[in-house]
Write an enzyme that holds these catalytic residues in place. Structure first.
Site, PDB file in Angstrom:
ATOM      1  N   TRP A 183       0.858  -1.183   0.000  1.00  0.00           N
ATOM      2  CA  TRP A 183       0.000   0.000   0.000  1.00  0.00           C
ATOM      3  C   TRP A 183       0.891   1.227   0.000  1.00  0.00           C
ATOM      4  O   TRP A 183       1.838   1.304   0.780  1.00  0.00           O
ATOM      5  CB  TRP A 183      -0.927   0.059   1.228  1.00  0.00           C
ATOM      6  N   GLU A 222      -2.949  -3.070  -2.497  1.00  0.00           N
ATOM      7  CA  GLU A 222      -4.111  -2.512  -1.785  1.00  0.00           C
ATOM      8  C   GLU A 222      -4.469  -1.137  -2.332  1.00  0.00           C
ATOM      9  O   GLU A 222      -3.687  -0.199  -2.242  1.00  0.00           O
ATOM     10  CB  GLU A 222      -3.779  -2.416  -0.283  1.00  0.00           C
ATOM     11  N   LYS A 224      -6.972   2.396  -2.778  1.00  0.00           N
ATOM     12  CA  LYS A 224      -7.634   3.331  -1.863  1.00  0.00           C
ATOM     13  C   LYS A 224      -8.327   4.401  -2.680  1.00  0.00           C
ATOM     14  O   LYS A 224      -7.926   4.673  -3.813  1.00  0.00           O
ATOM     15  CB  LYS A 224      -6.582   3.951  -0.933  1.00  0.00           C
ATOM     16  N   ASP A 255      -9.503  -3.340   1.326  1.00  0.00           N
ATOM     17  CA  ASP A 255      -9.694  -2.744   2.647  1.00  0.00           C
ATOM     18  C   ASP A 255     -11.071  -2.094   2.592  1.00  0.00           C
ATOM     19  O   ASP A 255     -11.306  -1.199   1.769  1.00  0.00           O
ATOM     20  CB  ASP A 255      -8.573  -1.721   2.894  1.00  0.00           C
ATOM     21  N   HIS A 258     -11.787   1.656   2.099  1.00  0.00           N
ATOM     22  CA  HIS A 258     -11.133   2.329   0.980  1.00  0.00           C
ATOM     23  C   HIS A 258     -11.991   2.537  -0.259  1.00  0.00           C
ATOM     24  O   HIS A 258     -11.471   2.635  -1.362  1.00  0.00           O
ATOM     25  CB  HIS A 258      -9.875   1.552   0.577  1.00  0.00           C
ATOM     26  N   HIS A 282      -8.377  -6.355   4.375  1.00  0.00           N
ATOM     27  CA  HIS A 282      -8.134  -5.577   5.585  1.00  0.00           C
ATOM     28  C   HIS A 282      -9.528  -5.253   6.094  1.00  0.00           C
ATOM     29  O   HIS A 282     -10.226  -4.434   5.503  1.00  0.00           O
ATOM     30  CB  HIS A 282      -7.406  -4.265   5.278  1.00  0.00           C
ATOM     31  N   ASP A 290     -12.930   8.810   8.004  1.00  0.00           N
ATOM     32  CA  ASP A 290     -11.922   7.902   8.550  1.00  0.00           C
ATOM     33  C   ASP A 290     -12.174   6.469   8.097  1.00  0.00           C
ATOM     34  O   ASP A 290     -13.287   5.966   8.199  1.00  0.00           O
ATOM     35  CB  ASP A 290     -11.933   7.958  10.078  1.00  0.00           C
ATOM     36  N   ASP A 292     -10.566   3.875   9.399  1.00  0.00           N
ATOM     37  CA  ASP A 292      -9.904   2.957  10.321  1.00  0.00           C
ATOM     38  C   ASP A 292     -10.463   2.902  11.739  1.00  0.00           C
ATOM     39  O   ASP A 292      -9.703   2.832  12.702  1.00  0.00           O
ATOM     40  CB  ASP A 292      -8.402   3.309  10.381  1.00  0.00           C
ATOM     41  N   ASP A 322      -7.289  -4.116  10.034  1.00  0.00           N
ATOM     42  CA  ASP A 322      -6.556  -2.862   9.857  1.00  0.00           C
ATOM     43  C   ASP A 322      -7.366  -1.699  10.398  1.00  0.00           C
ATOM     44  O   ASP A 322      -8.278  -1.215   9.742  1.00  0.00           O
ATOM     45  CB  ASP A 322      -6.242  -2.639   8.364  1.00  0.00           C
TER      46      ASP A 322
HETATM   47  C1  RNT Z   1      -3.984   2.836   4.626  1.00  0.00           C
HETATM   48  C2  RNT Z   1      -4.035   1.371   4.391  1.00  0.00           C
HETATM   49  C3  RNT Z   1      -2.900   0.585   4.941  1.00  0.00           C
HETATM   50  C4  RNT Z   1      -2.484   1.045   6.305  1.00  0.00           C
HETATM   51  C5  RNT Z   1      -1.521   0.141   6.990  1.00  0.00           C
HETATM   52  C6  RNT Z   1      -0.882   0.795   8.162  1.00  0.00           C
HETATM   53  O1  RNT Z   1      -5.116   3.484   4.279  1.00  0.00           O
HETATM   54  O2  RNT Z   1      -5.245   0.860   4.851  1.00  0.00           O
HETATM   55  O3  RNT Z   1      -3.215  -0.757   4.908  1.00  0.00           O
HETATM   56  O4  RNT Z   1      -3.587   1.213   7.143  1.00  0.00           O
HETATM   57  O5  RNT Z   1      -0.626  -0.357   6.097  1.00  0.00           O
HETATM   58 ZN    ZN Z   2      -5.518  -1.251   4.884  1.00  0.00          ZN
END
Ligand code: RNT
Ligand code: ZN
Length: 413
Positions: A183, A222, A224, A255, A258, A282, A290, A292, A322
């Protein structure tokens, strides 16, 4: 208190085999991200987070040293059921005397030997790995593998190559393939003048990183949609990486924080399963800007779990977590997210899939809706508690977090 025997009867009435579900669940590996414990800072020099990701909050007790982080991971894992893997970032290298002497493009397996020792000691199923393309002065204007500056790009390519070899080392040591996930934060805050150029550079950089044949490594990319401060353009977008992965026979890592808010990873999993032998995840929880927040037992996570289970994709979908929350007890955050994913998988495993598929194929949509709603109120809690009990755990784990906070975290000033 729960009543497993009566819960069993409710599920058996729907033709669901609880014992099989419990057995299957205990065997599904979940890769725990090391970076929840120290707000994604790592050990190799960074003291603030960049690359469009952010932790908010300053709850006391952050792990400040490798020893603290390991102790916290061990504590968190002791409260988690199921099979566990550890997901590391390159920034968590143990540099020792090399600190200040070597840079990220020269990391070697020996800088991670302590992690291997740790993973073996606590009996983990394997280690997964991520090169760290952020939190470092060699990022130039927010760019790494897509930088127009040759020196910058080459540095990050070397980092990718070096860390991929470390992934092979993890695979060899642990006797289990290592997911190597790329990523990068590369993007632009405002309207680009060139959207293709950076992507062609990224494509070339990836080709170089993935060139070496490393049989123990499962390569992944990955995507985004945007990051903080890079709102207008992301070089590694979904379309870019899906095509890259398909054409190069590597894995997409999805993820679920994303994508655009109404796009769901649960629908992308079966789309990719039609073409890919492996997919990586993820699992996170996106809330507005956000991506996360701590994972909870909520609808999209259940839906993701259903797609894994009912498509017989347990061995094809590599599950990782994640998220990073600095506003609550960090160990509690880890456990909460892992339990939520396990619960979602259990929920999915306790579903009469064949029967419901038939209803869909026979266009009995009213009855399908009826069944889907009925499942929602079955006594899942009792089965979950039984699952925990069989592994020597229980659902009142928060008292252990409080105790650890009292005895350990509160002394970290
Ligand atoms: C960032 C990605 C990535 C990170 C990690 C720390 O948006 O999700 O995976 O969160 O690598
Ligand atoms: Zn991620």
């Amino acid at each position: 208190m729960y009543n497993f025997e009566s819960a069993k009867i409710s599920y058996a009435a729907m033709g669901i085999d609880i014992e099989k579900a419990l057995e299957t669940l205990a065997d599904i590996p979940i890769s725990l991200h090391c970076w929840q414990g120290d707000d994604v800072l790592g050990f190799d020099g960074s003291d603030s987070l960049d690359g469009g990701i952010q932790t908010t909050g300053n709850y006391p007790g952050r792990a400040r040293t490798p020893d603290e982080l390991m102790a916290d991971i061990e504590k968190a894992m002791s409260l988690m059921p199921g099979k566990k893997r550890l997901n590391l970032h390159a920034s968590y290298a143990f540099l020792g005397d090399d600190k200040g002497k070597i840079d990220r493009d020269a990391y070697e397996p020996r800088h991670f030997a302590k992690w291997v020792e740790f993973a073996k000691r606590i009996g983990l199923d394997g280690i997964d790995f991520n090169p760290t393309f952020f939190g470092h002065p060699k990022m130039k204007n927010g760019l790494t593998l897509s930088s127009p500056d040759d020196e910058t790009r080459d540095f990050w390519i070397r980092h990718g190559i070096a860390t991929r070899r470390i992934a092979q080392y993890f695979a060899d040591e642990m006797g289990s393939p290592c997911l190597f996930n790329v990523w990068i934060p590369d993007g632009l805050k405002d309207v680009p003048a060139d959207r293709l150029g950076p992507r062609l550079l990224l494509k070339d950089s990836l080709d170089k990183i993935f060139a070496e044949k490393l049989p123990g490594v499962i390569d992944a990319v990955e995507s985004k949609v945007f990051g903080i401060g890079v709102e207008s353009y992301t070089v590694g977008s979904n379309e870019f990486y899906q095509n890259y992965a398909a054409l190069n026979g590597i894995c997409c890592l999805l993820d679920n924080g994303h994508y655009h808010p109404t796009e769901v990873v649960s629908d992308k999993i079966p789309a990719l399963l039609a073409f890919h032998d492996k997919i990586a995840l993820h699992i996170t929880r996106g809330v507005r800007w956000d991506s996360d927040h701590v994972v909870l037992f909520e609808d999209e996570v259940k839906e993701i779990a259903k797609e894994i289970v009912r498509n017989n994709a347990i061995n094809k979908v590599l599950i990782g977590l994640d998220y990073f929350d600095a506003s609550i007890n960090r160990i509690g955050a880890w456990v909460m997210g892992q339990h939520s994913v396990q619960k979602a998988l259990l929920y999915a495993l306790l579903s009469p899939d064949a029967q419901m598929r038939d209803l869909q194929n026979n266009a009995s949509f009213g009855k399908l809706m009826f069944m889907q709603e009925k499942i929602k109120t079955l006594p899942l809690g009792a089965i979950w508690e039984e699952y925990l009990a069989r592994q020597g755990l229980n659902d009142d784990w928060y008292s252990e977090i409080e105790e650890y906070e009292d005895k350990v975290l509160s002394f970290r000033k």
